[in-house]
Design a protein around this motif. Sequence first.
Motif, PDB file in Angstrom:
ATOM      1  N   MET A 441     -23.105  16.511 -58.355  1.00 59.03           N
ATOM      2  CA  MET A 441     -23.611  16.026 -57.070  1.00 59.03           C
ATOM      3  C   MET A 441     -25.092  15.675 -57.198  1.00 59.03           C
ATOM      4  SD  MET A 441     -21.142  16.041 -54.858  1.00 59.03           S
ATOM      5  CE  MET A 441     -21.993  16.032 -53.282  1.00 59.03           C
ATOM      6  N   PRO A 442     -25.464  14.414 -57.024  1.00 56.15           N
ATOM      7  CA  PRO A 442     -26.882  14.028 -57.056  1.00 56.15           C
ATOM      8  C   PRO A 442     -27.661  14.745 -55.964  1.00 56.15           C
ATOM      9  CG  PRO A 442     -25.455  12.098 -57.140  1.00 56.15           C
ATOM     10  CD  PRO A 442     -24.584  13.261 -56.793  1.00 56.15           C
ATOM     11  N   GLY A 443     -28.921  15.052 -56.264  1.00 53.69           N
ATOM     12  CA  GLY A 443     -29.763  15.691 -55.267  1.00 53.69           C
ATOM     13  C   GLY A 443     -29.617  17.193 -55.189  1.00 53.69           C
ATOM     14  N   VAL A 444     -28.649  17.739 -55.914  1.00 55.48           N
ATOM     15  CA  VAL A 444     -28.423  19.189 -55.929  1.00 55.48           C
ATOM     16  C   VAL A 444     -29.105  19.776 -57.165  1.00 55.48           C
ATOM     17  CG1 VAL A 444     -26.657  20.990 -56.052  1.00 55.48           C
ATOM     18  CG2 VAL A 444     -26.260  18.942 -54.682  1.00 55.48           C
ATOM     19  N   SER A 445     -29.612  20.979 -57.073  1.00 56.67           N
ATOM     20  CA  SER A 445     -30.334  21.601 -58.188  1.00 56.67           C
ATOM     21  C   SER A 445     -29.426  21.758 -59.402  1.00 56.67           C
ATOM     22  CB  SER A 445     -30.869  22.974 -57.780  1.00 56.67           C
ATOM     23  OG  SER A 445     -29.800  23.909 -57.653  1.00 56.67           O
ATOM     24  N   PRO A 446     -30.018  21.759 -60.612  1.00 54.83           N
ATOM     25  CA  PRO A 446     -29.212  21.966 -61.824  1.00 54.83           C
ATOM     26  C   PRO A 446     -28.414  23.271 -61.783  1.00 54.83           C
ATOM     27  CG  PRO A 446     -31.401  21.189 -62.405  1.00 54.83           C
ATOM     28  CD  PRO A 446     -31.433  21.483 -60.936  1.00 54.83           C
ATOM     29  N   GLU A 447     -29.014  24.299 -61.246  1.00 54.84           N
ATOM     30  CA  GLU A 447     -28.331  25.593 -61.174  1.00 54.84           C
ATOM     31  C   GLU A 447     -27.093  25.522 -60.288  1.00 54.84           C
ATOM     32  OE1 GLU A 447     -32.372  25.926 -62.483  1.00 54.84           O
ATOM     33  OE2 GLU A 447     -31.584  25.108 -60.590  1.00 54.84           O
ATOM     34  N   GLU A 448     -27.239  24.844 -59.146  1.00 50.99           N
ATOM     35  CA  GLU A 448     -26.106  24.724 -58.230  1.00 50.99           C
ATOM     36  C   GLU A 448     -25.029  23.809 -58.813  1.00 50.99           C
ATOM     37  OE1 GLU A 448     -23.904  25.776 -55.025  1.00 50.99           O
ATOM     38  OE2 GLU A 448     -25.889  26.557 -55.575  1.00 50.99           O
ATOM     39  N   ASN A 449     -25.457  22.739 -59.463  1.00 51.53           N
ATOM     40  CA  ASN A 449     -24.495  21.843 -60.104  1.00 51.53           C
ATOM     41  C   ASN A 449     -23.720  22.562 -61.201  1.00 51.53           C
ATOM     42  OD1 ASN A 449     -24.036  19.111 -59.233  1.00 51.53           O
ATOM     43  ND2 ASN A 449     -26.208  18.711 -59.578  1.00 51.53           N
ATOM     44  N   LEU A 450     -24.423  23.344 -62.000  1.00 54.09           N
ATOM     45  CA  LEU A 450     -23.758  24.070 -63.078  1.00 54.09           C
ATOM     46  C   LEU A 450     -22.734  25.049 -62.518  1.00 54.09           C
ATOM     47  CD1 LEU A 450     -23.464  24.748 -66.078  1.00 54.09           C
ATOM     48  CD2 LEU A 450     -25.363  26.375 -65.830  1.00 54.09           C
ATOM     49  N   LYS A 451     -23.090  25.719 -61.453  1.00 48.80           N
ATOM     50  CA  LYS A 451     -22.168  26.666 -60.819  1.00 48.80           C
ATOM     51  C   LYS A 451     -20.909  25.951 -60.334  1.00 48.80           C
ATOM     52  CE  LYS A 451     -21.772  29.904 -56.946  1.00 48.80           C
ATOM     53  NZ  LYS A 451     -22.452  30.462 -55.732  1.00 48.80           N
ATOM     54  N   THR A 452     -21.108  24.802 -59.672  1.00 55.76           N
ATOM     55  CA  THR A 452     -19.962  24.026 -59.164  1.00 55.76           C
ATOM     56  C   THR A 452     -19.092  23.524 -60.306  1.00 55.76           C
ATOM     57  OG1 THR A 452     -21.261  23.327 -57.252  1.00 55.76           O
ATOM     58  CG2 THR A 452     -19.293  22.037 -57.783  1.00 55.76           C
ATOM     59  N   MET A 453     -19.730  23.006 -61.364  1.00 54.55           N
ATOM     60  CA  MET A 453     -18.980  22.492 -62.505  1.00 54.55           C
ATOM     61  C   MET A 453     -18.120  23.589 -63.134  1.00 54.55           C
ATOM     62  SD  MET A 453     -21.874  20.127 -64.370  1.00 54.55           S
ATOM     63  CE  MET A 453     -22.273  18.483 -63.804  1.00 54.55           C
ATOM     64  N   LYS A 454     -18.695  24.760 -63.301  1.00 53.66           N
ATOM     65  CA  LYS A 454     -17.944  25.879 -63.891  1.00 53.66           C
ATOM     66  C   LYS A 454     -16.749  26.253 -63.021  1.00 53.66           C
ATOM     67  CE  LYS A 454     -21.591  28.297 -66.478  1.00 53.66           C
ATOM     68  NZ  LYS A 454     -22.392  29.553 -66.532  1.00 53.66           N
ATOM     69  N   GLU A 455     -16.979  26.296 -61.720  1.00 55.79           N
ATOM     70  CA  GLU A 455     -15.892  26.660 -60.801  1.00 55.79           C
ATOM     71  C   GLU A 455     -14.756  25.652 -60.876  1.00 55.79           C
ATOM     72  OE1 GLU A 455     -17.881  26.878 -57.071  1.00 55.79           O
ATOM     73  OE2 GLU A 455     -18.615  28.935 -57.378  1.00 55.79           O
ATOM     74  N   GLU A 456     -15.108  24.363 -60.920  1.00 50.00           N
ATOM     75  CA  GLU A 456     -14.074  23.328 -60.979  1.00 50.00           C
ATOM     76  C   GLU A 456     -13.355  23.342 -62.329  1.00 50.00           C
ATOM     77  OE1 GLU A 456     -12.995  21.479 -58.472  1.00 50.00           O
ATOM     78  OE2 GLU A 456     -14.396  22.630 -57.233  1.00 50.00           O
ATOM     79  N   MET A 457     -14.088  23.617 -63.399  1.00 51.11           N
ATOM     80  CA  MET A 457     -13.462  23.660 -64.727  1.00 51.11           C
ATOM     81  C   MET A 457     -12.456  24.795 -64.842  1.00 51.11           C
ATOM     82  SD  MET A 457     -16.360  22.607 -67.557  1.00 51.11           S
ATOM     83  CE  MET A 457     -17.256  24.136 -67.350  1.00 51.11           C
ATOM     84  N   ASP A 458     -12.707  25.864 -64.101  1.00 51.75           N
ATOM     85  CA  ASP A 458     -11.790  27.014 -64.141  1.00 51.75           C
ATOM     86  C   ASP A 458     -10.397  26.656 -63.632  1.00 51.75           C
ATOM     87  OD1 ASP A 458     -13.632  28.705 -65.251  1.00 51.75           O
ATOM     88  OD2 ASP A 458     -14.277  29.581 -63.346  1.00 51.75           O
ATOM     89  N   HIS A 459     -10.312  25.566 -62.869  1.00 57.83           N
ATOM     90  CA  HIS A 459      -9.015  25.154 -62.321  1.00 57.83           C
ATOM     91  C   HIS A 459      -8.235  24.249 -63.278  1.00 57.83           C
ATOM     92  CE1 HIS A 459     -10.200  27.000 -58.607  1.00 57.83           C
ATOM     93  NE2 HIS A 459     -11.152  26.114 -58.352  1.00 57.83           N
ATOM     94  N   VAL A 460      -8.847  23.920 -64.416  1.00 57.51           N
ATOM     95  CA  VAL A 460      -8.237  22.987 -65.357  1.00 57.51           C
ATOM     96  C   VAL A 460      -7.524  23.736 -66.477  1.00 57.51           C
ATOM     97  CG1 VAL A 460      -8.654  21.099 -66.979  1.00 57.51           C
ATOM     98  CG2 VAL A 460     -10.007  21.256 -64.872  1.00 57.51           C
ATOM     99  N   LYS A 461      -6.234  23.422 -66.657  1.00 56.87           N
ATOM    100  CA  LYS A 461      -5.487  23.936 -67.806  1.00 56.87           C
ATOM    101  C   LYS A 461      -5.298  22.783 -68.792  1.00 56.87           C
ATOM    102  CE  LYS A 461      -2.055  25.651 -65.315  1.00 56.87           C
ATOM    103  NZ  LYS A 461      -0.784  26.347 -64.983  1.00 56.87           N
ATOM    104  N   THR A 462      -5.629  23.026 -70.052  1.00 55.96           N
ATOM    105  CA  THR A 462      -5.556  21.963 -71.059  1.00 55.96           C
ATOM    106  C   THR A 462      -4.482  22.277 -72.082  1.00 55.96           C
ATOM    107  OG1 THR A 462      -7.926  21.519 -70.838  1.00 55.96           O
ATOM    108  CG2 THR A 462      -6.836  20.675 -72.811  1.00 55.96           C
ATOM    109  N   GLY A 463      -3.698  21.271 -72.424  1.00 52.50           N
ATOM    110  CA  GLY A 463      -2.704  21.389 -73.483  1.00 52.50           C
ATOM    111  C   GLY A 463      -2.947  20.319 -74.533  1.00 52.50           C
ATOM    112  N   GLN A 464      -2.603  20.614 -75.773  1.00 47.17           N
ATOM    113  CA  GLN A 464      -2.785  19.656 -76.862  1.00 47.17           C
ATOM    114  C   GLN A 464      -1.564  19.697 -77.781  1.00 47.17           C
ATOM    115  OE1 GLN A 464      -7.309  19.485 -78.028  1.00 47.17           O
ATOM    116  NE2 GLN A 464      -6.784  21.619 -77.723  1.00 47.17           N
ATOM    117  N   VAL A 465      -1.193  18.545 -78.280  1.00 52.12           N
ATOM    118  CA  VAL A 465      -0.015  18.441 -79.138  1.00 52.12           C
ATOM    119  C   VAL A 465      -0.443  17.929 -80.503  1.00 52.12           C
ATOM    120  CG1 VAL A 465       2.283  17.438 -79.410  1.00 52.12           C
ATOM    121  CG2 VAL A 465       1.394  17.923 -77.107  1.00 52.12           C
ATOM    122  N   THR A 466      -0.117  18.687 -81.534  1.00 55.22           N
ATOM    123  CA  THR A 466      -0.478  18.303 -82.903  1.00 55.22           C
ATOM    124  C   THR A 466       0.612  18.796 -83.843  1.00 55.22           C
ATOM    125  OG1 THR A 466      -2.251  18.370 -84.557  1.00 55.22           O
ATOM    126  CG2 THR A 466      -1.860  20.385 -83.302  1.00 55.22           C
TER     127      THR A 466
END
Length: 564
Positions: A441-466
């Motif tokens: 989010m533009p205009g938001v502090s780096p600390e707040e952005n990092l917190k939001t990014m981490k929270e959103e990443m926690d909802h992501v499950k990743t799979g890989q096929v090899t």
Amino acid sequence: MAAKTIDAGQLKHIFLAGAQRLEANKEWINELNVFPVPDGDTGTNMTLTIMSAVNEVQALENPDMESLAKAISSGSLRGARGNSGVILSQLLRGFTKEIKKASLLNAAVAAAAFQRASETAYKAVMKPKEGTILTVAKGMADKAAELAAQTDDLESIFAAVIEHGDYVLSQTPEMLPVLKEAGVVDSGGQGLMVVMKGCMDAFLGKEVDLSSIPAAAQKSVQPETVRVSTEEFDIKYGYCTEFMIHIDDSYDMDKELGFKAYLESIGDSIVVVSDDEIVKVHVHTNDPGLAIQKALTFGPLSRMKIDNMREEHQEKLIKEASKKAAEEAAKKSQTQTAEEKEIPRKEAGFVAISAGDGMSEIFQGLGVDHLIEGGQTMNPSTEDILNAVGQVHADVVYVLPNNKNIILAAEQAMHLTEDKQVVVVPSKTIPQGITALISYMPGVSPEENLKTMKEEMDHVKTGQVTYAVRNTSLDGVEVHEGDVMGIDDHSILAVGKDVGETSFALLKALVDEESELISLYYGSEVKKEDADWLLEKAQEAFPDRDIELHYGGQPIYYYVMSVE
């Protein structure tokens, strides 16, 4: 007579011998990877890390302890790749901090250096895990401290320290059940012991062949040597010209093909090899100045070498070419500096590690300023990340490693950056990195952005096929060499013989009742029609979810998929 001290010259030789032993055994160490995937890169990462230090150490002709310590520490820190490489660099950094003020290495200094090495490495890791290279290093440090209080004989101390290190390494499967199930010891710990044994051989005076080190230190940008017969007098192009270009701007395949075409118009015996932000060039031409001036349009040059194969006018040509290169480089530097002064810094910029042209295009579309090619099969170094951050004209630069094995290197680059704030977003996968970028989010502090990014990443499950590179058993799942595997961050979720069916089985294992969005990224080895088949299967199985299919172009992995 017992050896009680080591001087800087001896220590230089000992260090190089340890690096050589590691380089010679890197593939064996790679094979100790717990997951039987084709990207087991512990040995490669540790080797590239130590070879970066080797480059600086070899430049020292008559080192004292302080200059040697600085070369080892600085070289390994900037060249650190992957978790194992970063930890190795921190072990070397701690060791050299302790020895740099000593004129000679004796038992007391060595023991203190082992201890500081271990402490420094532990501090570099956010959540140290026992049963790893850290445990092996600590075990050796404790043994060194114990023995230094009893004797000043370095040979007996080093021998016992290595013996104890081997014992601790053998116990790592008892500390980490995943190692025991896979039937391997910790690969990073094994790499450390390989270095130690190479050092010991040199200390004991055994003959050590160091001839392979210079070639290894040049990495993959070193082209094959082009040999010219000295008996051949009638040479069409008389000057053998070599140099390295340090790329300033984007350098893609189209530009490389254009550059090669230009070189072909003025010469022959052309070799152009690209690696990250460096291009190694070799050409036979009658006017090296033309090749140099064209190369300067891509960035400043280094390691320029011009040989007159007819043995005429060599000194004059070198002076002229060097002068032209220096003038152009100075002019380009002045222009670039003036431009940077005129352009105000952005509020925020982004650096991301990407694998595959499709993935890179997605990141660029999301506003990433600088992409580093890397990921599973080749982790970028601390210096690679540091240089990328330096090219982003912003007050705050967010770095997205997109691989758990690159996060430590990114954090090292963060600590080395002084003129801007660097925020390392701990994205472990490319889908997590994409989610983090969307969450900014533009205009938001780096600390707040990092917190939001981490929270959103926690909802992501990743799979890989090899595919599997060896037989193993993990979490009760039997895997045979050549099998197709579907894995998440922690375990193997699907195994089969068919890429499509195994990929669909993995997807079903990842999707649950809360899943809303499914993103499928197909790799460079997957045909579009096969990817469309998987998309149709997913749409049939999960009609109430949003499902997207993208071309990722990633190597090694047939599919990368995310479920949110």
